[in-house]
Scaffold this motif. Structure first.
Motif, PDB file in Angstrom:
ATOM      1  N   THR A 131      16.789  29.193   5.726  1.00 22.09           N
ATOM      2  CA  THR A 131      15.590  29.903   5.605  1.00 22.09           C
ATOM      3  C   THR A 131      14.781  29.114   4.351  1.00 22.09           C
ATOM      4  OG1 THR A 131      16.701  31.921   5.578  1.00 22.09           O
ATOM      5  CG2 THR A 131      15.075  31.958   4.093  1.00 22.09           C
ATOM      6  N   ASP A 132      15.414  28.361   3.505  1.00 17.31           N
ATOM      7  CA  ASP A 132      14.630  27.838   2.477  1.00 17.31           C
ATOM      8  C   ASP A 132      13.594  26.698   3.220  1.00 17.31           C
ATOM      9  OD1 ASP A 132      14.190  27.036  -0.429  1.00 17.31           O
ATOM     10  OD2 ASP A 132      14.446  25.040   0.493  1.00 17.31           O
ATOM     11  N   LYS A 133      14.044  26.007   4.231  1.00 19.84           N
ATOM     12  CA  LYS A 133      12.860  24.993   4.685  1.00 19.84           C
ATOM     13  C   LYS A 133      12.029  25.497   5.674  1.00 19.84           C
ATOM     14  CE  LYS A 133      15.788  20.944   4.434  1.00 19.84           C
ATOM     15  NZ  LYS A 133      16.916  21.438   3.582  1.00 19.84           N
ATOM     16  N   VAL A 134      12.404  26.568   6.362  1.00 20.30           N
ATOM     17  CA  VAL A 134      11.619  27.429   7.594  1.00 20.30           C
ATOM     18  C   VAL A 134      10.662  27.936   6.710  1.00 20.30           C
ATOM     19  CG1 VAL A 134      11.692  29.231   9.086  1.00 20.30           C
ATOM     20  CG2 VAL A 134      13.491  27.682   9.097  1.00 20.30           C
ATOM     21  N   GLY A 135      10.982  28.610   5.456  1.00 24.37           N
ATOM     22  CA  GLY A 135       9.920  29.543   4.741  1.00 24.37           C
ATOM     23  C   GLY A 135       8.825  28.645   4.370  1.00 24.37           C
ATOM     24  N   TYR A 136       9.175  27.245   3.725  1.00 23.28           N
ATOM     25  CA  TYR A 136       8.101  26.606   3.238  1.00 23.28           C
ATOM     26  C   TYR A 136       7.271  25.912   4.283  1.00 23.28           C
ATOM     27  CZ  TYR A 136       9.375  26.554  -1.855  1.00 23.28           C
ATOM     28  OH  TYR A 136       9.545  26.821  -2.978  1.00 23.28           O
ATOM     29  N   THR A 137       8.058  25.740   5.361  1.00 21.84           N
ATOM     30  CA  THR A 137       7.292  25.171   6.764  1.00 21.84           C
ATOM     31  C   THR A 137       6.105  26.191   7.193  1.00 21.84           C
ATOM     32  OG1 THR A 137       9.285  23.883   7.271  1.00 21.84           O
ATOM     33  CG2 THR A 137       7.322  24.170   8.932  1.00 21.84           C
ATOM     34  N   PHE A 138       6.766  27.478   7.363  1.00 21.21           N
ATOM     35  CA  PHE A 138       5.847  28.494   8.012  1.00 21.21           C
ATOM     36  C   PHE A 138       4.659  29.088   7.060  1.00 21.21           C
ATOM     37  CE2 PHE A 138       8.881  27.795  11.228  1.00 21.21           C
ATOM     38  CZ  PHE A 138       8.240  27.476  12.564  1.00 21.21           C
ATOM     39  N   ALA A 139       5.202  29.200   5.790  1.00 18.48           N
ATOM     40  CA  ALA A 139       4.399  30.049   4.873  1.00 18.48           C
ATOM     41  C   ALA A 139       2.765  29.490   4.933  1.00 18.48           C
ATOM     42  CB  ALA A 139       4.992  29.798   3.510  1.00 18.48           C
ATOM     43  N   PRO A 140       2.756  28.154   4.898  1.00 15.45           N
ATOM     44  CA  PRO A 140       1.059  27.484   5.262  1.00 15.45           C
ATOM     45  C   PRO A 140       0.733  28.312   6.373  1.00 15.45           C
ATOM     46  CG  PRO A 140       2.743  25.973   4.392  1.00 15.45           C
ATOM     47  CD  PRO A 140       3.307  27.050   4.878  1.00 15.45           C
ATOM     48  N   ILE A 141       1.417  28.227   7.550  1.00 20.31           N
ATOM     49  CA  ILE A 141       0.754  28.418   8.772  1.00 20.31           C
ATOM     50  C   ILE A 141       0.308  30.142   8.624  1.00 20.31           C
ATOM     51  CG2 ILE A 141       1.265  28.669  11.190  1.00 20.31           C
ATOM     52  CD1 ILE A 141       3.099  26.475  10.859  1.00 20.31           C
ATOM     53  N   ILE A 142       1.329  31.137   8.142  1.00 21.68           N
ATOM     54  CA  ILE A 142       0.965  32.412   8.212  1.00 21.68           C
ATOM     55  C   ILE A 142      -0.019  32.583   7.193  1.00 21.68           C
ATOM     56  CG2 ILE A 142       2.267  34.652   7.623  1.00 21.68           C
ATOM     57  CD1 ILE A 142       3.252  33.214  10.246  1.00 21.68           C
ATOM     58  N   CYS A 143      -0.101  31.943   6.033  1.00 19.27           N
ATOM     59  CA  CYS A 143      -1.368  32.147   5.048  1.00 19.27           C
ATOM     60  C   CYS A 143      -2.283  31.695   5.592  1.00 19.27           C
ATOM     61  CB  CYS A 143      -0.745  31.135   3.701  1.00 19.27           C
ATOM     62  SG  CYS A 143       0.254  31.649   2.585  1.00 19.27           S
TER      63      CYS A 143
ATOM     64  N   LEU B 133       4.424  29.043  30.316  1.00 18.67           N
ATOM     65  CA  LEU B 133       5.056  27.505  29.709  1.00 18.67           C
ATOM     66  C   LEU B 133       4.924  27.369  28.210  1.00 18.67           C
ATOM     67  CD1 LEU B 133       4.116  25.401  32.877  1.00 18.67           C
ATOM     68  CD2 LEU B 133       6.561  26.156  32.086  1.00 18.67           C
ATOM     69  N   ILE B 134       3.561  27.672  27.700  1.00 18.96           N
ATOM     70  CA  ILE B 134       3.334  27.457  26.225  1.00 18.96           C
ATOM     71  C   ILE B 134       4.349  28.393  25.382  1.00 18.96           C
ATOM     72  CG2 ILE B 134       1.839  27.475  24.547  1.00 18.96           C
ATOM     73  CD1 ILE B 134      -0.421  26.729  26.548  1.00 18.96           C
ATOM     74  N   SER B 135       4.255  29.655  25.802  1.00 17.24           N
ATOM     75  CA  SER B 135       5.192  30.619  25.167  1.00 17.24           C
ATOM     76  C   SER B 135       6.423  30.099  25.069  1.00 17.24           C
ATOM     77  CB  SER B 135       5.017  32.121  25.708  1.00 17.24           C
ATOM     78  OG  SER B 135       3.622  32.451  25.661  1.00 17.24           O
ATOM     79  N   VAL B 136       7.300  29.973  26.040  1.00 20.21           N
ATOM     80  CA  VAL B 136       8.441  29.488  26.099  1.00 20.21           C
ATOM     81  C   VAL B 136       9.020  28.123  25.263  1.00 20.21           C
ATOM     82  CG1 VAL B 136      10.259  28.292  27.523  1.00 20.21           C
ATOM     83  CG2 VAL B 136       9.000  30.288  28.502  1.00 20.21           C
ATOM     84  N   ALA B 137       7.826  27.309  25.232  1.00 15.62           N
ATOM     85  CA  ALA B 137       7.880  26.042  24.363  1.00 15.62           C
ATOM     86  C   ALA B 137       7.871  26.183  22.944  1.00 15.62           C
ATOM     87  CB  ALA B 137       6.766  24.981  24.884  1.00 15.62           C
ATOM     88  N   ILE B 138       6.926  27.316  22.560  1.00 17.31           N
ATOM     89  CA  ILE B 138       6.925  27.669  21.110  1.00 17.31           C
ATOM     90  C   ILE B 138       8.266  28.544  20.727  1.00 17.31           C
ATOM     91  CG2 ILE B 138       5.815  29.161  19.703  1.00 17.31           C
ATOM     92  CD1 ILE B 138       2.955  28.792  21.079  1.00 17.31           C
ATOM     93  N   LEU B 139       8.546  29.217  21.536  1.00 15.77           N
ATOM     94  CA  LEU B 139       9.782  30.040  21.031  1.00 15.77           C
ATOM     95  C   LEU B 139      10.884  29.286  21.028  1.00 15.77           C
ATOM     96  CD1 LEU B 139       9.394  33.122  23.611  1.00 15.77           C
ATOM     97  CD2 LEU B 139       9.342  33.052  21.157  1.00 15.77           C
ATOM     98  N   VAL B 140      11.280  28.167  22.021  1.00 14.71           N
ATOM     99  CA  VAL B 140      12.011  27.304  21.777  1.00 14.71           C
ATOM    100  C   VAL B 140      12.188  26.328  20.393  1.00 14.71           C
ATOM    101  CG1 VAL B 140      13.249  25.279  22.624  1.00 14.71           C
ATOM    102  CG2 VAL B 140      12.629  27.182  23.958  1.00 14.71           C
TER     103      VAL B 140
ATOM    104  N   LEU C 197      10.415  27.540  17.664  1.00 15.72           N
ATOM    105  CA  LEU C 197      10.822  28.067  16.656  1.00 15.72           C
ATOM    106  C   LEU C 197      12.223  28.694  16.431  1.00 15.72           C
ATOM    107  CD1 LEU C 197       7.996  30.881  17.190  1.00 15.72           C
ATOM    108  CD2 LEU C 197       7.965  29.360  15.353  1.00 15.72           C
ATOM    109  N   PHE C 198      12.964  28.908  17.317  1.00 10.90           N
ATOM    110  CA  PHE C 198      14.413  29.026  17.382  1.00 10.90           C
ATOM    111  C   PHE C 198      15.457  27.888  16.909  1.00 10.90           C
ATOM    112  CE2 PHE C 198      13.227  33.047  19.599  1.00 10.90           C
ATOM    113  CZ  PHE C 198      13.794  34.166  18.705  1.00 10.90           C
ATOM    114  N   MET C 199      14.784  26.554  17.048  1.00  9.04           N
ATOM    115  CA  MET C 199      15.512  25.461  16.859  1.00  9.04           C
ATOM    116  C   MET C 199      15.338  25.003  15.505  1.00  9.04           C
ATOM    117  SD  MET C 199      14.815  22.873  20.184  1.00  9.04           S
ATOM    118  CE  MET C 199      15.412  21.488  19.205  1.00  9.04           C
ATOM    119  N   ALA C 200      13.985  25.722  14.950  1.00 11.67           N
ATOM    120  CA  ALA C 200      13.766  25.483  13.477  1.00 11.67           C
ATOM    121  C   ALA C 200      14.663  26.323  12.762  1.00 11.67           C
ATOM    122  CB  ALA C 200      12.313  25.698  13.323  1.00 11.67           C
ATOM    123  N   GLN C 201      15.029  27.175  13.201  1.00 10.54           N
ATOM    124  CA  GLN C 201      15.864  28.353  12.058  1.00 10.54           C
ATOM    125  C   GLN C 201      17.023  27.613  11.655  1.00 10.54           C
ATOM    126  OE1 GLN C 201      16.480  32.092  14.234  1.00 10.54           O
ATOM    127  NE2 GLN C 201      14.347  32.696  14.022  1.00 10.54           N
ATOM    128  N   ARG C 202      17.701  26.519  12.560  1.00 12.30           N
ATOM    129  CA  ARG C 202      18.873  25.986  12.022  1.00 12.30           C
ATOM    130  C   ARG C 202      18.902  25.309  10.730  1.00 12.30           C
ATOM    131  NH1 ARG C 202      19.881  20.736  13.708  1.00 12.30           N
ATOM    132  NH2 ARG C 202      17.968  19.881  14.860  1.00 12.30           N
TER     133      ARG C 202
END
Length: 684
Positions: free
Chosen positions: A268-280, A251-258, A260-265
């Motif tokens: 790239t610019d907004k997704v990059g700045y949003t996830f870059a701190p998390i990945i860093c 359930l947690i995996s499905v929620a995270i994937l949903v 993630l893919f909803m954020a892609q719309r």
């Protein structure tokens, strides 16, 4: 038809020469001594530390350098949030996937760590960051970028729509070395003469693209499941822990994937700045934990840098060691994204982020895990996912290497010893890994290949029937004499207004025009045959997109226009396509008249100016009277007597895809009130 001869292109910066001439003339005519000095300094472009102008130049240059550094730093930060999601989460499951039957010998950890270290260094760092990224197509990467470079250098395209004018597009030219070598010419000639090789290159490109997409379906699932699997430890402390773990993880995996893919719309610019701190933060944590484990448990693990432990590992485990490579290769899952996603950023930004953040963090993470396992052999299976070898990735890497070798020989003219070294070192490593993951084909490796097979079938159907249709139109095209005869036919009524007749045929007028005239005996006062063409480059500058030609005699007011796009160009632009085309047509008329003007006679120049104004006025009047868009709605059917395979290919598969295709009027934002569809049946 395209010219088959090859010519060396000498690029001369005409603008600089003209500017230099203009500045020289202004300098000679100027009376002010100070102005002469300023113009002189402009021409000489000296950076003299004693002059104020040079100080301004230095300041400007320094500002540009700072701006570039800031831009590279910003895009490097963004790239961390987009490019490294897969390879960054690989430490979650690499060791457990490699030691599926447990650790039998403590020195096996040294062998596997050595394999991981050299694999990450050879493939992502040396191959992709230092070599493959240089093979970008005007900043874009991926399999199509490599294929487009080959198509521009050698005539390996299967659709005969090449034009000499294509080479005039600024992004089309390749930076070729001067020292041409015989092997490059021989390989180029062999590719151009072999129909099989043309088909093979196209097939390989479609296969590589399909596999990247197929892998993209599974890799996020594996990464998220492995990450969420960390709650297993907490779940086992609760009653019915296994039951809770099974459902909570899913359930947690499905929620995270949903999410993630909803954020892609959002792009790239907004997704990059949003996830870059998390990945860093993620890279910082795995690097810190790795360093801690290395110091606390077994610092002697550093001796794994000696490749001798790889040899010992294979001698000790033989076939099992080869099979375990399917787990080791997971350490470079997502490496192809370094090249495929470079178009969203820059080459330098990806190089900076990989070398300064990702590579050091991954090395520390794997070293720390190995150090921990040296003291806790029994805990190797505690990192969740075990055995799907994500196979498509390794195949695409090998395919990229094959394309890169062609580019090295034909385009870069790389020294033969360097090419051989690349094949022996990088190529052999990838082939060994590919053989290992193929061994586990029935254990999950078939999944990305199944996705790729479906996509390959779709691409093949569309490409095959499209080529058949293009050759049909080419064989039945209307000659220039026939167009003149139709346009001069007095029985045809000439209506006020401008008509754009769309087609995909570049050479000549499509047969559907004759069909239209036979059923509608009327033509507009201005007629433009618009051909849509894709060039083997990523982007075509807007100012170079339209290529016009007059259909003689000029009194007919009939033009041909080729609209050229790259494979990443967005066709529905902010500025209306109709307005842009009319503006470019007027510019073409001006240029054509002045090119035909000979001499500097003032009277003749005034006459030409009057003709230009008259011609442009007729275009503007036709545009104001109304623009009609005539779109060919071709029905494609298999010819009589066709075999069952051809009928399935054309009548069912292709027509099913066509029904689900976005129509031309949506691509070019054509108003429905001014659109006329002309139907015709093509029997292929």
């Amino acid at each position: 038809m395209p010219v088959e001869e090859d010519h060396d292109v000498v690029v001369v910066d005409v603008e600089k020469i003209e500017n230099s001439n203009e500045e020289t003339e202004q300098q000679e005519e100027a009376s002010d001594g100070m102005e002469k000095k300023q113009l002189s300094s402009k021409i000489l472009r000296r950076n003299d530390s004693l002059e104020m102008k040079s100080q301004r130049f230095s300041a400007t240059h320094a500002a540009k350098v700072r701006a570039i550094l800031v831009f590279d730093t910003s895009t490097s930060f963004q790239s961390i949030g987009i490019v490294y999601g897969d390879i960054g989460t690989s430490p979650l499951y690499v060791y457990s996937s490699t030691f599926t039957d447990g650790i039998k010998n403590n020195d096996d950890i040294l062998g596997v760590l050595s394999l991981i270290l050299y694999t990450i260094t050879l493939i992502p760092l040396i191959k992709y960051v230092l070599v493959v990224l240089k093979a970008n197509d005007n900043g874009d990467g991926g399999t199509f970028a490599l294929y487009s470079l080959i198509c521009r250098y050698a005539k390996v395209g299967l659709i005969p729509n090449q034009q000499v004018e294509d080479a005039d597009v600024s992004n089309y030219q390749l930076q070729l070395p001067n020292n041409r070598q015989k092997r490059a010419s021989k390989l180029k000639s062999a590719l151009e003469k072999s129909h099989f090789m043309k088909l093979f290159l196209l097939f390989a490109t479609m296969l590589g693209t399909s596999m990247v997409i197929g892998d993209g379906v599974l890799t996020p699932c594996i990464s998220v499941l492995s990450a969420v699997g960390g709650i297993k430890q907490a779940a086992t402390n609760i009653n019915n822990g296994k039951f809770l773990f099974m459902y909570v993880v899913v359930l947690i995996s499905v929620a995270i994937l949903v999410c993630l893919f909803m954020a892609q719309r959002f792009g790239t610019d907004k997704v990059g700045y949003t996830f870059a701190p998390i990945i860093c933060i993620w890279f910082a944590f795995i690097a810190a934990i790795g360093l801690y484990n290395f110091i606390k448990y077994d610092p002697s693990i550093i001796k794994a840098v000696n490749p001798k432990y790889i040899v010992d590992y294979f001698i000790r485990n033989k076939k099992d060691a080869w099979i375990s490579l399917g787990g080791v290769v997971l350490a470079i899952t997502g490496t192809e994204a370094l090249f495929a996603d470079v178009g969203h950023f820059t080459v330098r930004s990806v190089q900076i982020s990989m070398c300064s953040v990702t590579y050091p963090a991954l090395i520390l993470a794997y070293v720390g895990q190995a150090s921990f396992l040296r003291k806790h052999n029994d805990l190797v299976s505690d990192t969740f996912y075990k055995s799907i070898p994500g196979i498509a990735v390794v195949f695409v890497m090998t395919l990229t290497s094959a394309f890169l070798v062609l580019i090295m020989i034909m385009i870069w003219k790389t020294h033969i010893l360097l090419i051989i070294s690349y094949v022996l070192i990088i190529g052999s490593v990838e082939v060994v890994y590919l053989s290992s993951v193929l061994y586990k084909f029935d254990q999950g490796g078939y999944l990305p290949l199944a996705f790729a097979a479906v996509l390959m079938f779709i691409m093949y159907v569309w490409n095959n029937v499209y080529r058949r249709k293009y050759y049909y139109e080419l064989d039945h095209k209307i000659s220039a004499e026939k167009v003149k005869e139709i346009a001069c036919n007095t029985s045809l009524c000439r209506l006020p207004g401008l008509a754009m007749f769309y087609s995909e045929l570049v050479q000549g007028v499509p047969p559907i025009f004759k069909h239209y005239v036979a059923n509608v005996p009327a033509l507009h006062s201005l007629l433009i045959f618009v051909s849509i063409k894709s060039l083997p480059i990523s982007k075509v500058p807007t100012e170079e997109r339209f290529l016009f030609r007059h259909v003689h005699p000029k009194e007919l007011n009939v033009f041909r226009c080729v609209v050229r796009y790259g494979y990443t160009d967005v066709r529905n632009e902010e500025e209306p396509f109709e307005k842009l085309l009319v503006e470019r047509l007027k510019q073409f008329i001006v240029d054509e008249f002045w090119k035909s003007q000979n001499g500097d006679d003032q009277e003749e120049e005034e006459k030409v100016q009057e003709e230009i104004e008259k011609e442009i006025e007729s275009v503007e009047k036709a545009s104001q009277d109304g623009v009609v868009h005539l779109i060919g709605e071709n029905e494609i059917v298999a010819c009589k007597g066709a075999n069952i395979g051809k009928r399935i290919l054309i009548d069912y598969a292709y027509n099913f895809l066509k029904k689900n295709l976005r129509q031309s009027e949506k691509l070019f934002d054509i108003p429905h009130k001014r659109m006329v569809k002309v139907g015709m049946t093509y029997e292929l």
